[in-house]
Design a protein around this motif. Structure first.
Motif, PDB file in Angstrom:
ATOM      1  N   ALA A  89     -80.644 -46.027  -2.454  1.00 27.69           N
ATOM      2  CA  ALA A  89     -81.660 -46.282  -1.414  1.00 27.69           C
ATOM      3  C   ALA A  89     -81.045 -47.012  -0.231  1.00 27.69           C
ATOM      4  O   ALA A  89     -81.357 -46.741   0.938  1.00 27.69           O
ATOM      5  N   ALA A  90     -80.103 -47.977  -0.551  1.00 26.88           N
ATOM      6  CA  ALA A  90     -79.433 -48.697   0.539  1.00 26.88           C
ATOM      7  C   ALA A  90     -78.571 -47.747   1.368  1.00 26.88           C
ATOM      8  O   ALA A  90     -78.512 -47.845   2.605  1.00 26.88           O
ATOM      9  N   PHE A  91     -77.869 -46.805   0.687  1.00 26.89           N
ATOM     10  CA  PHE A  91     -77.049 -45.839   1.411  1.00 26.89           C
ATOM     11  C   PHE A  91     -77.919 -44.993   2.355  1.00 26.89           C
ATOM     12  O   PHE A  91     -77.610 -44.801   3.528  1.00 26.89           O
ATOM     13  N   PHE A  92     -79.042 -44.434   1.827  1.00 27.43           N
ATOM     14  CA  PHE A  92     -79.940 -43.612   2.636  1.00 27.43           C
ATOM     15  C   PHE A  92     -80.494 -44.408   3.821  1.00 27.43           C
ATOM     16  O   PHE A  92     -80.577 -43.920   4.934  1.00 27.43           O
ATOM     17  N   TYR A  93     -80.895 -45.640   3.504  1.00 29.16           N
ATOM     18  CA  TYR A  93     -81.464 -46.492   4.549  1.00 29.16           C
ATOM     19  C   TYR A  93     -80.467 -46.698   5.680  1.00 29.16           C
ATOM     20  O   TYR A  93     -80.819 -46.643   6.870  1.00 29.16           O
ATOM     21  N   SER A  94     -79.178 -46.962   5.333  1.00 33.33           N
ATOM     22  CA  SER A  94     -78.154 -47.202   6.361  1.00 33.33           C
ATOM     23  C   SER A  94     -77.951 -45.959   7.243  1.00 33.33           C
ATOM     24  O   SER A  94     -77.825 -46.059   8.470  1.00 33.33           O
ATOM     25  N   VAL A  95     -77.920 -44.800   6.591  1.00 28.71           N
ATOM     26  CA  VAL A  95     -77.685 -43.559   7.341  1.00 28.71           C
ATOM     27  C   VAL A  95     -78.838 -43.263   8.295  1.00 28.71           C
ATOM     28  O   VAL A  95     -78.645 -42.809   9.435  1.00 28.71           O
ATOM     29  N   ILE A  96     -80.076 -43.528   7.860  1.00 22.89           N
ATOM     30  CA  ILE A  96     -81.261 -43.152   8.660  1.00 22.89           C
ATOM     31  C   ILE A  96     -81.531 -44.153   9.770  1.00 22.89           C
ATOM     32  O   ILE A  96     -81.842 -43.782  10.910  1.00 22.89           O
ATOM     33  N   PHE A  97     -81.389 -45.450   9.499  1.00 28.41           N
ATOM     34  CA  PHE A  97     -81.892 -46.459  10.434  1.00 28.41           C
ATOM     35  C   PHE A  97     -80.848 -46.941  11.439  1.00 28.41           C
ATOM     36  O   PHE A  97     -81.174 -47.716  12.324  1.00 28.41           O
ATOM     37  N   TYR A  98     -79.609 -46.543  11.292  1.00 25.79           N
ATOM     38  CA  TYR A  98     -78.589 -47.042  12.214  1.00 25.79           C
ATOM     39  C   TYR A  98     -77.856 -45.884  12.866  1.00 25.79           C
ATOM     40  O   TYR A  98     -77.845 -44.759  12.347  1.00 25.79           O
ATOM     41  N   ARG A  99     -77.244 -46.190  14.023  1.00 27.93           N
ATOM     42  CA  ARG A  99     -76.584 -45.161  14.813  1.00 27.93           C
ATOM     43  C   ARG A  99     -75.150 -45.596  15.115  1.00 27.93           C
ATOM     44  O   ARG A  99     -74.848 -46.797  15.205  1.00 27.93           O
ATOM     45  N   GLY A 100     -74.280 -44.591  15.299  1.00 27.62           N
ATOM     46  CA  GLY A 100     -72.927 -44.851  15.743  1.00 27.62           C
ATOM     47  C   GLY A 100     -72.121 -45.674  14.753  1.00 27.62           C
ATOM     48  O   GLY A 100     -72.199 -45.519  13.517  1.00 27.62           O
ATOM     49  N   MET A 101     -71.314 -46.579  15.278  1.00 27.03           N
ATOM     50  CA  MET A 101     -70.440 -47.413  14.452  1.00 27.03           C
ATOM     51  C   MET A 101     -71.235 -48.352  13.564  1.00 27.03           C
ATOM     52  O   MET A 101     -70.802 -48.707  12.460  1.00 27.03           O
ATOM     53  N   GLU A 102     -72.413 -48.740  14.022  1.00 31.74           N
ATOM     54  CA  GLU A 102     -73.242 -49.630  13.200  1.00 31.74           C
ATOM     55  C   GLU A 102     -73.666 -48.933  11.907  1.00 31.74           C
ATOM     56  O   GLU A 102     -73.750 -49.556  10.847  1.00 31.74           O
ATOM     57  N   ARG A 103     -73.928 -47.651  11.975  1.00 32.41           N
ATOM     58  CA  ARG A 103     -74.294 -46.897  10.779  1.00 32.41           C
ATOM     59  C   ARG A 103     -73.153 -46.949   9.762  1.00 32.41           C
ATOM     60  O   ARG A 103     -73.364 -47.250   8.584  1.00 32.41           O
ATOM     61  N   TRP A 104     -71.935 -46.647  10.234  1.00 28.17           N
ATOM     62  CA  TRP A 104     -70.797 -46.646   9.306  1.00 28.17           C
ATOM     63  C   TRP A 104     -70.510 -48.053   8.780  1.00 28.17           C
ATOM     64  O   TRP A 104     -70.077 -48.223   7.618  1.00 28.17           O
ATOM     65  N   ALA A 105     -70.755 -49.053   9.582  1.00 36.01           N
ATOM     66  CA  ALA A 105     -70.550 -50.432   9.121  1.00 36.01           C
ATOM     67  C   ALA A 105     -71.517 -50.767   7.991  1.00 36.01           C
ATOM     68  O   ALA A 105     -71.130 -51.389   6.975  1.00 36.01           O
ATOM     69  N   MET A 106     -72.784 -50.360   8.124  1.00 34.94           N
ATOM     70  CA  MET A 106     -73.783 -50.646   7.100  1.00 34.94           C
ATOM     71  C   MET A 106     -73.505 -49.863   5.822  1.00 34.94           C
ATOM     72  O   MET A 106     -73.633 -50.382   4.703  1.00 34.94           O
ATOM     73  N   VAL A 107     -73.139 -48.573   6.002  1.00 32.77           N
ATOM     74  CA  VAL A 107     -72.818 -47.764   4.817  1.00 32.77           C
ATOM     75  C   VAL A 107     -71.605 -48.368   4.097  1.00 32.77           C
ATOM     76  O   VAL A 107     -71.570 -48.491   2.856  1.00 32.77           O
ATOM     77  N   GLY A 108     -70.580 -48.748   4.901  1.00 24.65           N
ATOM     78  CA  GLY A 108     -69.383 -49.365   4.302  1.00 24.65           C
ATOM     79  C   GLY A 108     -69.704 -50.662   3.593  1.00 24.65           C
ATOM     80  O   GLY A 108     -69.180 -50.952   2.495  1.00 24.65           O
ATOM     81  N   ALA A 109     -70.611 -51.467   4.177  1.00 26.05           N
ATOM     82  CA  ALA A 109     -70.999 -52.735   3.549  1.00 26.05           C
ATOM     83  C   ALA A 109     -71.696 -52.479   2.225  1.00 26.05           C
ATOM     84  O   ALA A 109     -71.469 -53.203   1.230  1.00 26.05           O
TER      85      ALA A 109
END
Length: 570
Positions: A92-112
């Protein structure tokens, strides 16, 4: 509202509902550590706060993500770690990161999220004694199942919302694409029509014999048609982009005249100017100058000059003809005034000089009848009676002629006239003239017309008198006066059941001295001529219909109010 914000509100709702109504009951049944339930309860309550805040328009998407990771970290070792259902919530955290963030911030959240998950797994491997085991296999399977179901529910919900929004956006883009295609087609059509219109305009400008030219505010020519180039004495292409200084002094003055006035006024000005052609001929032109605007700003001006030399000549001829016509009108007016004075003199002569002999003849004839009554034979008395009747008839004829002349000369004074009242008065006078006659008069009430009351009285008296005369041999006379609408126009009529007339001779009815019935009835033949003249002076018309032995009908019209006020009734 953006899709992400709607989805955020829905995820908050699912998180606190799942926390209180799914996770806590399942943990309680599995006898999970109370510490885990405290964390789940705090997490659920926090999601209630986030949901209520979203209803007021405040969205804390990053705080939700951090709270989720904190909750997973806090319960990892107390809820079976990777061997339990808590690990599935990272999806759920992975999906949330992909949907709610854009650009480098998305990859940062997914990586976190991934890094956090790996760290927990590594910690579990290095410190296995920290992991709290499940009480039995059933509890472990139940926890894994609940983790799969809840995380799957959250991920599926987010995916469905994203796909629904994608479908909606795809449909919107499809609609926009179709509209764009239609707009492009319409623009191509408009450009094609504008091109054709421009071609037509260019053809009109080029083919117009009048010089047409366009300048910018600096005086440089932007457009010149062939007629203007010929008048300038230059090639059409050679003057474009150049000013009046390229022309001869007189041509420059001609083409620049009125420019400053048009620009200063910001409107169209028209004036007449002159130009001497290379051959020495001087021509007159009617020139119109106007400004060109772009978004309300004056950017240039145009000019159109028309050769009016022939028109000036014609105008001079018309002026001379008008002067000559005025002179002739004055002469004719003087002649008409002399003719009127002569007619008045004639009328006076008829009224006085002719009446006097008639009175003498009538008086002497009467005296002769009285003085020599005993000596006259019957035939001689008959001759004297005929002389008296002839003189009386001649007197009436003179009166009728004078009346006709007066009607032709009198001024028409317009006013509303009640024709019904005039008809009633005329009928009363006719009844008093012969009380023994049986006659029925039918007069429509309220017939109002615009005209001269005195002249219209003569019309009614003559028409009624005519009907009274020609119904004298009927046992019961019927005379009707009314009106009717014919083709939207008011038509008045006088009908009787008298002698009538043959329609073949209707053209003689209104002529002076014309009598269709000869000497069968008294009269001078002037009455209907007088009626016709009065009706004509009222811009009306009169006609008659008749059937021998059945009766006659006289119809007449008068000028309506609009005609009466806009035309001279002379």
């Amino acid at each position: 509202m953006p899709m992400e914000l709607r989805l955020y509100r829905l995820v908050c709702l699912i998180a606190w509902v799942a926390s209180f109504f799914l996770v806590l009951p399942i943990n309680y049944l599995q006898q999970i550590s109370p510490y885990v339930n405290y964390v789940v309860a705090i997490y659920g309550a926090f999601n209630v706060f986030l949901y209520l805040a979203s209803l007021r328009g405040r969205y804390y998407t990053k705080i939700f993500f951090i709270a989720l990771l904190l909750a997973l970290n806090a319960t990892w070792f107390f809820n079976g770690g990777s061997k339990g259902g808590v690990s599935y919530y990272f999806f759920a955290a992975f999906f949330y990161s992909v949907i709610f963030y854009r650009g480098m911030e998305r990859w940062a959240m997914v990586g976190a999220s991934i890094l956090n998950c790996l760290c927990l797994v590594a910690s579990e491997a290095y410190f296995p004694n920290l992991l709290v085991p499940f009480v039995n296999d059933l509890a472990q399977r139940t926890d894994i199942a609940s983790g799969i179901v809840i995380s799957g529910l959250v991920c599926t919900t987010m995916l469905m919302v994203v796909l629904t929004e994608y479908d909606r956006e795809h449909q919107r883009l499809r609609t926009l694409y179709d509209q764009l295609q239609l707009t492009v087609a319409e623009r191509k059509l408009a450009e094609n029509q504008a091109s054709k219109a421009q071609q037509r305009l260019d053809a009109v400008v080029a083919g117009t014999p009048d010089p047409i030219y366009v300048k910018d505010l600096e005086g440089s020519y932007l457009l010149v048609n062939e007629a203007a180039a010929n008048l300038m004495g230059v090639e059409e292409a050679g003057i474009l982009g150049k000013g009046d200084r390229e022309l001869s002094p007189e041509a420059a003055e001609f083409f620049s005249q009125g420019d400053q006035i048009a620009v200063r006024r910001g409107s169209t000005v028209t004036f007449q100017n002159h130009l001497t052609l290379p051959g020495g001929e001087r021509r007159s032109y009617l020139t119109t100058k106007g400004v060109l605007r772009d978004d309300g700003e004056v950017t240039g001006l145009f000019g159109i000059s028309r050769d009016v030399s022939e028109l000036d000549e014609v105008t001079d001829q018309v002026r001379r003809l008008n002067e000559e016509l005025d002179h002739r009108v004055r002469e004719r007016t003087e002649q008409l005034e002399r003719a009127i004075r002569e007619q008045e003199a004639f009328s006076y002569s008829v009224s006085h000089d002719l009446r006097s002999p008639l009175r003498h003849i009538n008086s002497y004839t009467t005296i002769l009848k009285e003085e020599a009554a005993g000596r006259l034979v019957p035939d001689e008395k008959k001759y004297l009676d005929q002389i008296c009747r002839a003189t009386r008839h001649m007197g009436r004829l003179i009166d009728d002629l004078l009346e006709l002349s007066r009607v032709s000369r009198s001024q028409v004074a317009l006013e509303p006239v009640n024709l019904s009242n005039l008809a009633i008065l005329s009928s009363l006078m006719l009844r008093q003239s012969d009380n023994e006659r049986i006659a029925e008069f039918e007069i429509d009430p309220g017939m109002i017309a615009l005209g001269d009351k005195t002249l219209l009285t003569l019309v009614i008296d003559n028409l009624f008198g005519n009907a009274w005369k020609y119904t004298s041999r009927k046992e019961k006379a019927r005379i009707r006066f009314g009106r009717e609408m014919v083709e939207g126009k008011e038509v008045f009529f006088v009908k009787d059941n008298g002698t009538g007339f043959d329609m073949a001779y209707r053209h003689k009815l209104f002529g002076p001295f014309e009598r269709l019935h000869g000497g069968d009835y008294e009269g001078t033949g002037i009455g209907l001529a007088t009626v016709k003249r009065i009706i004509e002076r009222h811009q009306g018309d009169i006609w008659a219909e008749g059937i021998p032995g059945v009766g006659a009908s006289f119809y007449f019209t008068l000028a309506d109010r609009d005609q009466a006020t806009t035309r001279s009734l002379s």
